[in-house]
Every structure is written in structure tokens, then in C-alpha cells.
Design an enzyme around this catalytic site. Structure first.
Site, PDB file in Angstrom:
ATOM      1  N   SER A 115       5.585  42.453  10.377  1.00 47.01           N
ATOM      2  CA  SER A 115       5.495  43.080   9.061  1.00 47.01           C
ATOM      3  C   SER A 115       4.141  43.739   8.885  1.00 47.01           C
ATOM      4  CB  SER A 115       5.669  42.025   7.959  1.00 47.01           C
ATOM      5  OG  SER A 115       4.518  41.192   7.882  1.00 47.01           O
ATOM      6  N   ASP A 116       4.078  44.719   7.974  1.00 48.30           N
ATOM      7  CA  ASP A 116       2.772  45.151   7.506  1.00 48.30           C
ATOM      8  C   ASP A 116       2.203  44.006   6.679  1.00 48.30           C
ATOM      9  OD1 ASP A 116       0.542  46.683   7.010  1.00 48.30           O
ATOM     10  OD2 ASP A 116       1.672  48.458   6.394  1.00 48.30           O
ATOM     11  N   TRP A 117       0.896  44.003   6.504  1.00 49.14           N
ATOM     12  CA  TRP A 117       0.221  42.844   5.919  1.00 49.14           C
ATOM     13  C   TRP A 117       0.655  42.626   4.463  1.00 49.14           C
ATOM     14  CZ3 TRP A 117      -0.091  43.010  10.603  1.00 49.14           C
ATOM     15  CH2 TRP A 117      -0.938  42.232  11.388  1.00 49.14           C
TER      16      TRP A 117
END
Length: 790
Positions: free
Chosen positions: A259-261
Site C-alpha cells: 500500500s501507499d503509506w
């Protein structure tokens, strides 16, 4: 001690030994930049960090193992202090080479340079102890206002995908993983974690996903990163259609999805959808996943498979680890200078004002704050602390030597009250100069993550400065630093323009090399520059409203829009000038008919007809004749960059696969090659076509599904359907094949469905079960034939 099963790659057996808590921790990372090690089972951790064009290494968060953010007591201790006294989000960072940003570097159109960048980034990662670099970012530059556009390569998926593959290969061939991001449609920073990118499927397939698919097929990145936004109503990190059906089932991707953060909102849903690793560590999301597993709301097989993918990533990273590798700061700075010089774009050079000739130039006036403090990069997660920084005015002085007098004027200021006096001083100072170099840029603070640009103009006062200097001296060279396209209301009054974009720490040296002709400019635009914002394809629907951002231009993104609408851009896609000239000739195709599974070789000659050595970027486009579905006027299908001495000629050969000429048919849910006459165009930009040749593509014989209400014309053009309908009528009505054919032909011009037509014109209906059986038989046979053709 590392587990023997881990070393042997027996990840399934290793996962079988884990507790649910250990599985959840493995799938959640450790703090900001690490995977979770599990000492009990001998599973090590790896380190990852940001950097699409430089390695951003946070010393406290990686070496000190700090979690992101600050605890509440620490927050209270600084909350009332000035903002510039508060630590940055990342704390102290290790200096690393700040290479040209994506918008800059891709203007080189040189996949080999992309590979060299990947190699250099890998060396820096190895020295720092980083196993996975979170890049490259390849979202399509749908609008030049996008805050993260400076990280991305192009408005075209072919160039984007090929360039990204070069960077990924350079990284991974040297033991460091890549993370191809952000999947998908992360094209704006406005409400970026909640905005719904509403994209019709053809545009999604042909524009916004194609670059990812192309890069993945060529380079197999170790990880793919899901994006923050929603896509057609579903959070990208939780989108099973995107992350499983398309990415894995259709494209065959076997790596890990991260995932993106903080991009995951529902952790169990994201895991079920195919998002394996949730970063960074979140106790809340870990608890949610553990509870879902214990309640049997998540299939344990999915959990185990995701754990195996994390272990596979850690294993590859540890095998690639080489802590003896270091990088030479001076060598990497020299590489950054070469990359920047190859990428800067000469947009205008009337009367041969450039390059600067020491024989005729005695005085240069340098204007603008950017000459002494260049804008070298955008802001956000990709920001790099440079190992050094070239200052343009200093580098220009070095090349000018003692023969040329140089005067410097600040001229610009972020303080509005100071601007008028500074501009007046510059106006007076440039009088009589042989050349005036004016350094301008876009507005600071609107060129990065978290905020889109507010206009296509330059920073306050900069456009006015150029206009007024042009009245004071006719020999103006405008040198622009910008994240993406800008408008130029003064373009008619300025004889020379260089677009640098954000060219990294060696900006000063690279632009000096171009100005004095040490390097012949060869960069070309990877996006269209509009004359005004109203001309942009996104103008009426960007940035969306009520949480929905409709991609109203569909497949007509970038140059496709300007071609389809007949709009003259300020500068077209693929445009860029040189200090020499090139001629094209002798176009030949190795075939004139192209079928599925085949390739056509496009060959042509390029000759340097100028007086100095230079590099030319050759572009090959396909122009469609009479397509079955609406298509752009032309689309990029291949490119090459070659270096030629004066008088030298070389033959370029590019291969174009039939699959690259396909259209995505949403009715068939498949890529199809149509019967069409296609013009292969060889060009130096999307608006400068030099050579043409004709190619005929032969259809895969695919047809739309036949339904109860399908119009007769579509039944009759499908040989399978026509034949089976003929036999159906013979059996149902006890008539001959000839009579059945006459009935079908009589229905051909009907605008209602085939069975309604039978009812209306022949007063005859058929049993519903028989009709459904006929339709199923037709569609099953059509699918079988299409698969055989493929």
C-alpha cells in the site's frame, strides 16, 4: 539466525509455523520503513525508503528505528514554536544524489539513461543499507497542474512504460528492488485519499493502466504500490478488480503489492482484494486484521499467500544485498549533470541566439533568483538532500572565462513589495548586454505532494519580469524551472527558451553546458504545452466536485485531445530543438499486412545535415484510417534516440507488435485488432511528420456478444451468429436455408433487437428456452474461435 526454510525458499512451510499474530505483523511492516523480523523463526527484516530520483534516507527513522510522527508529549513541547523550528517529518537525512526529476529525465527519451539512473540509485541504496526503493512513479500526467506531476514521466503510456522498465531493470539487476507506483489514476493531489477517479474502461485500459502493464511485462518489479485514491467508487488499495483480476490474473504479475503509506482504510478488505503488505505499521489496522482472521471473515489461504509473498520479497532483497558496494559522490554528480543536459529542452532559438559564442559575446546579464538559488526538485516524499549543488551563475562564469563580463541582477522576490524596484534595476542593468539570461520558475509550495498547482503561470512577478526585460533588450533567453507545462504570454517577444523542469543537483552545470554549446540540446517534451488553461483536456472537469473527479476526455488524454479538437498547442508533445538539423528518408516496412501475433519492422534513415554533432529523438506514430471504434488521430508506438556527426546517416529499425495496435473493446471485454488501414508516421514530434507508409491490420474476427436485443446488423456481420441463426430458423419454421437467409436479410435494417424484429415483421415469437440456448451456443463458439485466433 536465519531459518533454513527461509534460505531454501520453503515459504509455505515457514508460514505454517507462524501464529496468527506473527502473520499479521509480517503483513503490517515495522514502523515506517522496515518489514517485520520474526526472531523466533529466523526471519530477517528489510529496509525500504522513498526516492523516484534520489534516495531519501531518514537517519532517526531507519538507523534509530523511530516510528513516524511524535508522541503527544513531544508534540506539546513544540506546538507553540515557529514552524521552521519544528523538525521535518523525516528528521535528519543522509545526503544522496538528487538526480533530475521524472518530468525532466524522461525528456531524454533515452531508456539506456533510465537504466543508468537505476544502476546509480542501486549503488546508493546498497551503501545506505536500503533493499527496496519506492519508485518509479509512473502515473500519467493527465493535467500539468497535478502536484506530483514532477515525479512522473509523460502523458503517454508507451514512453512511460518503457522508461520505467529501464529504471527498474537498473535497480533490480544490482540487487535492489523497485516499487512501481501508484496503481492507479493518482493524477491529482486534491483530496487525494478520498477523491474518486471516475474513468471509463477504455481510457483506463488504453491510457492509465497500459504504462503499468508495459513496465511490468518488461521488468517484473519486485513490488507494485497501490494508490491513495478511489477508482470508480472503490478504494484503490481495496480494489479486487484492479489488484487481482487485472494485475494478477490478466497481467500475470507474481510479485508483492504494497500500500501507499496509510493508504489502507479497511485492512481486511484490502487483503482480500490483493493488497499484501500494509505500510507503515498501524496498531489499529493490525488489530482489525487479526480480529477478522479469528472471526473467519478472511480466508486463511489468502493470509498465508500474502505472507509467502512478503517472505519472497525479503528473500530476494537479502540475496541481492551487497554491503561492500559504495558510490562515488563526484561520479554520481557528473552523471546527474549528464542526465540533466540530455533532458533539458530547447523550445525556441530564433536567429541562432544560442549557443553563446565567445567570439561575439562580450557581456552577459544574468537575471533572477534562480540563477543563484536554482529550483532543482519538487517537494514531498521524493525530496532528496543533495550531496552537492551546482549554482547556475557560478557554472556560467566558469565557462565564460575572463573574456566575457557578467552582471547579475536579483529581479525576483517572493516579497511583493520588493518586486517593482528589483525589476526596474534589472531593466536598467540589461541594457546593452549581448545576451540576457533570465531564470524564472513556478510558485514555490505548489509543486509537490499534497497540493496541486493553482495556475499554469510562473511565480508572481516572473511573467511580468520577462515581458519587461524583452522591452529593454531583444536578446532574451528565458530559462524555466517548472514541475510541468507552463504558459508563456511573452513567447512572441523572446527569441530563446530553455525548459529545464526540475533537473536535480547538477542543474547549474547542465544548463551552462547547453548555453555554451558544450552539449547540444537533445531533450524533447513528454507532455503537451497548452497556450492557455482553457485548452487543456481536463479544463471543464478538473479537479472534480463532491469527491468525484470525472475523466471526461476519456481516451483523448494529452496530445490526443489537441489532435482530435484541432487545437494548436504552444509546444506539441515530442517537440524539442537542437543546434543542428536532421533529415529523414527511406521509410520501409517489412510487411504491409499485419495479423495478431506478428510484428512489423519500421526502418528509416536519419541524417545530420547540420554543422555540429547532435542527438535526434525519432518517434513513430500510428494514424488510424477508419477504425470500428472511435480512436485518437495518432498514437505513439515507438521511439529511438541516436547520435550523429555532421553528414552522418544511420538507419533506425523499430518493431511494432500487432498487439500495440489493438483497441480495448468494452463490449467484448478484450483487446481486439481490427480491419483498418493504418498510416505509420515517422516524426520528430506529434505535429512534425516527416515520412509515411501504409499498413493494413487484419481483424481477429472478434464480434460483440449476441443478446436478446442485439440489432440484426450485428448478427449478420458475425459469421458464427449468422450461420447458427440460419439453422435455428430452419428448424423452428421448417424452412430451407435459402428462405432463412432471406428472412435474415429482410431484418438487416431494423433498429430494434433481432427477436423483436422477428415478432414485428413476421408476427412470430420463439420459445424463450430455445432462444437462450441459441444465444449461449453462439457466444460460446465465438469465444472459442477468438481464443484460437489469439
Amino acid at each position: 539466525m536465519t531459518n533454513e526454510k527461509f534460505i531454501a525458499g520453503d515459504f509455505a512451510a515457514l508460514v505454517a509455523e507462524m501464529t496468527d499474530e506473527e502473520k499479521v505483523s509480517l503483513l503490517a511492516g515495522h514502523h515506517m520503513w522496515k518489514t517485520q523480523e520474526i526472531d523466533r523463526l529466523g526471519i530477517p527484516h528489510i529496509v525500504m525508503t522513498d526516492g523516484t530520483y534520489g534516495v531519501r534516507y531518514s537517519i532517526p527513522q531507519i538507523d534509530g528505528d523511530e516510528a513516524g510522527g511524535v508522541d503527544f508529549a513531544a508534540f506539546l513541547s513544540v506546538v507553540n514554536q515557529r514552524a521552521d523550528h519544528v523538525q521535518t517529518a523525516w528528521g535528519q537525512m543522509k545526503p544522496a544524489t538528487c538526480f533530475p526529476n521524472g518530468t525532466s529525465l524522461a525528456c531524454s527519451w533515452d531508456v539506456d539513461l533510465a537504466h543508468q539512473l537505476g544502476e546509480a540509485l542501486a549503488r546508493e541504496c546498497q551503501e545506505f543499507g536500503v533493499h527496496l526503493l519506492l519508485g518509479p512513479g509512473i502515473n500519467i500526467r493527465r493535467t500539468p497542474l497535478g502536484g506530483r506531476s514532477y515525479e512522473y514521466y509523460s502523458e503517454d503510456p508507451v514512453l512511460t512504460g518503457d522508461f520505467a522498465a529501464g529504471v527498474i531493470k537498473g535497480l533490480q539487476e544490482n540487487g535492489v528492488g523497485a516499487s512501481l507506483k501508484h496503481l492507479a489514476c493518482n493524477n491529482s493531489e486534491i483530496e487525494r485519499t478520498t477523491m474518486d477517479s471516475v474513468v471509463e474502461e477504455r481510457a483506463l485500459r488504453e491510457i492509465y493502466l497500459k504504462g503499468f502493464e508495459r513496465a511490468i511485462r518488461q521488468s517484473e518489479p519486485w513490488t507494485v504500490m497501490s494508490s491513495y485514491n478511489r477508482l470508480n467508487g472503490v478504494q484503490a488499495a481495496q480494489n479486487a478488480w484492479l489488484l487481482t483480476k487485472v494485475l494478477r490474473d490478466e497481467w500475470g504479475y507474481g510479485g508483492l503489492v504494497v500500500s501507499d503509506w496509510h493508504g489502507v482504510k479497511d485492512r481486511p478488505a484490502s487483503l482480500i482484494a490483493g493488497n499484501d503488505l500494509d505500510m507503515p505499521e498501524s496498531e489499529t489496522r493490525k488489530a482489525d486484521l487479526l480480529a477478522a482472521i479469528e472471526a473467519d471473515n478472511v480466508d486463511r489461504a489468502l493470509v498465508d499467500r500474502a505472507c509467502e509473498r512478503v517472505l519472497d520479497l525479503v528473500s530476494k532483497a537479502k540475496r541481492g544485498e551487497d554491503r561492500t558496494m559504495t558510490f562515488d559522490r563526484a561520479e554520481h554528480h557528473a552523471l546527474a549533470r549528464r542526465l540533466a543536459a540530455e533532458s533539458m529542452v530547447l523550445l525556441k532559438n530564433d536567429v541562432g541566439l544560442l549557443p553563446i559564442s565567445k567570439a561575439s559575446v562580450r557581456r552577459i546579464a544574468i537575471v533572477g533568483e534562480g540563477a543563484a538559488a536554482p529550483v532543482i526538485q519538487g517537494s514531498g516524499c521524493a525530496t532528496t538532500i543533495p550531496t552537492s549543488k551546482d549554482v547556475p551563475v557560478e557554472e556560467i562564469r566558469k565557462l565564460a572565462g575572463s573574456e566575457i563580463k557578467i552582471d547579475v541582477f536579483q529581479a525576483t522576490s517572493e516579497i511583493a513589495s520588493e518586486r517593482e524596484a528589483l525589476i526596474i534595476e534589472a531593466e536598467q542593468g540589461v541594457a546593452g548586454a549581448d545576451i540576457v539570461l533570465v531564470f524564472v520558475n513556478t510558485e514555490n509550495g505548489y509543486d509537490g505532494e499534497g497540493s496541486d498547482r493553482r495556475s499554469l503561470g510562473l511565480a508572481p512577478g516572473h511573467d511580468a519580469l520577462v515581458e519587461r526585460l524583452a522591452c529593454a533588450n531583444s536578446n532574451i533567453v528565458a530559462v524555466i524551472s517548472s514541475p510541468d507545462a507552463v504558459v508563456m504570454p511573452w513567447i512572441g517577444d523572446v527569441p530563446a527558451v530553455i525548459e529545464m523542469f526540475f533537473s536535480g543537483q547538477a542543474t547549474g552545470g547542465a544548463v551552462a553546458d547547453l548555453l555554451f554549446g558544450r552539449v547540444n540540446p537533445s531533450g524533447k517534451l513528454t507532455t503537451t504545452f497548452p497556450k492557455r488553461m482553457e485548452d487543456m483536456p481536463t479544463h471543464l472537469t478538473y479537479p472534480g466536485e463532491n469527491g468525484r473527479h470525472v475523466y471526461s476526455e476519456g481516451i483523448f488524454a494529452g496530445y490526443r485531445w489537441y489532435d482530435a479538437r484541432g487545437i494548436e498547442p504552444l509546444f506539441p508533445f515530442g517537440f524539442g530543438l537542437s543546434y543542428t538539423e536532421f533529415a529523414y528518408s527511406n521509410l520501409a516496412l517489412d510487411r504491409t499486412i499485419l495479423r495478431s501475433g506478428e510484428k512489423v519492422a519500421v526502418s528509416f534513415a536519419v541524417t545530420n545535415i547540420g554543422k555540429v554533432a547532435g542527438k535526434e529523438i525519432c518517434q513513430v506514430y500510428a494514424r488510424y484510417g477508419q477504425p470500428r471504434l472511435k480512436r485518437p488521430v495518432r498514437e505513439l508506438k515507438g521511439f529511438a534516440k541516436l547520435e550523429l556527426n555532421p553528414g552522418e546517416s544511420r538507419v533506425v529499425t523499430l518493431q511494432i507488435a500487432a498487439e500495440d495496435l489493438c483497441v480495448y473493446d468494452t463490449a467484448l471485454q478484450a483487446w481486439t485488432l481490427d480491419n483498418d488501414g493504418i498510416t505509420i508516421e515517422v516524426a520528430s514530434s506529434s505535429r512534425d511528420i516527416h515520412l509515411k507508409a501504409e499498413l493494413h491490420t487484419v481483424s481477429d474476427a472478434v464480434h460483440r456478444r449476441i443478446e436478446w436485443d442485439t440489432q440484426p446488423v450485428f448478427v449478420l456481420e458475425n459469421p458464427v451468429a449468422r450461420s447458427k441463426f440460419n439453422r435455428f430458423l430452419q428448424k423452428q419454421l421448417d424452412i430451407s436455408s435459402e428462405d432463412a437467409e432471406r428472412m435474415l436479410e429482410h431484418c438487416a435494417n431494423s433498429f430494434v433487437g433481432i427477436f423483436t424484429t422477428f415478432d414485428r415483421r413476421f408476427r412470430h415469437t420463439f420459445p424463450k428456452a430455445d432462444v437462450e440456448a441459441l444465444l449461449a451456443e453462439i457466444n460460446q463458439e465465438s469465444v472459442r474461435q477468438e481464443r484460437r485466433a489469439a
